[in-house]
Design a protein around this motif. Structure first.
Motif, mmCIF file in Angstrom:
data_model
loop_
_atom_site.group_PDB
_atom_site.id
_atom_site.type_symbol
_atom_site.label_atom_id
_atom_site.label_comp_id
_atom_site.label_asym_id
_atom_site.label_seq_id
_atom_site.Cartn_x
_atom_site.Cartn_y
_atom_site.Cartn_z
ATOM 1 N N UNK A 128 1.019 -1.272 0.194
ATOM 2 C CA UNK A 128 0.018 -0.027 -0.005
ATOM 3 C C UNK A 128 0.912 1.290 0.164
ATOM 4 N N UNK A 129 0.326 2.439 -0.608
ATOM 5 C CA UNK A 129 1.071 3.562 -0.581
ATOM 6 C C UNK A 129 0.630 4.459 0.767
ATOM 7 N N UNK A 130 1.132 4.865 1.581
ATOM 8 C CA UNK A 130 1.222 5.795 2.825
ATOM 9 C C UNK A 130 1.326 7.208 2.218
ATOM 10 N N UNK A 131 0.261 7.815 2.244
ATOM 11 C CA UNK A 131 0.425 9.410 1.425
ATOM 12 C C UNK A 131 1.112 10.206 2.393
ATOM 13 N N UNK B 223 3.453 0.774 -10.407
ATOM 14 C CA UNK B 223 2.660 1.536 -9.378
ATOM 15 C C UNK B 223 1.277 1.221 -10.035
ATOM 16 N N UNK B 224 0.603 0.401 -8.968
ATOM 17 C CA UNK B 224 -0.926 0.285 -9.646
ATOM 18 C C UNK B 224 -1.774 1.473 -9.783
ATOM 19 N N UNK B 225 -2.569 1.671 -11.186
ATOM 20 C CA UNK B 225 -3.290 2.589 -11.368
ATOM 21 C C UNK B 225 -4.362 2.760 -10.603
ATOM 22 N N UNK C 176 -2.291 2.983 -6.643
ATOM 23 C CA UNK C 176 -0.953 3.697 -6.377
ATOM 24 C C UNK C 176 0.000 2.762 -5.479
ATOM 25 N N UNK C 177 -0.355 1.520 -5.237
ATOM 26 C CA UNK C 177 0.412 0.755 -4.401
ATOM 27 C C UNK C 177 1.500 -0.027 -5.506
ATOM 28 N N UNK C 178 2.623 -0.434 -4.842
ATOM 29 C CA UNK C 178 3.577 -1.277 -5.680
ATOM 30 C C UNK C 178 3.155 -2.537 -6.119
ATOM 31 N N UNK C 179 3.469 -2.864 -7.131
ATOM 32 C CA UNK C 179 3.210 -4.216 -7.950
ATOM 33 C C UNK C 179 4.389 -4.644 -8.336
#
Ligand code: FMN
Length: 170
Positions: free
Chosen positions: A22-25, A109-111, A114-117
């Motif tokens: 997950x992406x932590x903003x 980055x998933x569209x 925003x999480x790394x794939x």
């Protein structure tokens, strides 16, 4: 039943291994950029086809559990057997930062999230949390699948059995 008996019994359940991401903003848009977070997990499963739902069980108080309590968008990379180092690194307790780990792991980055794939994963799924259920010392996070792709070659999965990463013998 003792905790050891429970652990020993469950260690005999062979499991596929995923990296939950997950992406932590960033809190302050003018401050340092947000951070990508990853966690190795075996408790990932398909729940429903219509609607498409999956589930992952997160230890309460883990960084991923805390992050997904705030951030409903996350992703899963189903690891292939050459990715055991990635699994080991993202399972370390009390690591300082995931940024350095992601720097050495090729990913996009998933569209939708925003999480790394991870490049070379057997499959990737992007999810949006539908429901969180507290279950003992874990949180069951049920997510609706937004995207599902097969980025890597059709190789063997990484598995975990009796406390060790294994390669599936054909
Ligand atoms: C093979 C394997 C599977 C794991 N599966 C899970 C899981 O399903 N859920 C979970 O919460 N932690 C799981 N863990 C532990 C987490 O990866 C680990 O606690 C976490 O990355 C460390 O971060 P933390 O300090 O925030 O807990 C697993 C570890 C390993 C080695």
């Amino acid at each position: 039943m003792s905790e050891d008996e429970f652990r020993a019994a469950m260690s005999r359940l062979a499991a596929g291994v995923v990296l939950v991401t997950a992406h932590e903003a960033a809190l302050d848009p003018d401050g340092p950029r947000g951070e990508d977070v990853g966690m190795t997990a075996t408790s990932f499963m398909s729940v429903s086809l219509d609607p498409p739902l999956v589930l992952v069980s997160l230890r309460e108080g883990s960084r991923m559990d805390d992050l997904l309590a705030e951030q409903p968008r996350w992703a899963v990379s189903v690891l292939s057997d050459h990715q055991h180092t990635v699994a080991a690194r993202f399972a370390m307790r009390n690591r300082v930062s995931d940024r350095l780990l992601f720097d050495s792991v090729p990913h996009t980055r998933g569209e939708a999230t925003g999480a790394p794939l991870l490049d070379g994963a057997l499959a990737t799924l992007e999810c949006h949390t539908e429901q969180r259920v507290t279950a003992g010392d874990h949180t069951l996070v049920i997510g609706r699948v937004l995207t599902a792709t097969l980025p890597g070659p059709d190789t063997s999965p990484l598995t975990y059995f009796r406390g060790r990463y294994r390669q599936l013998s054909q």
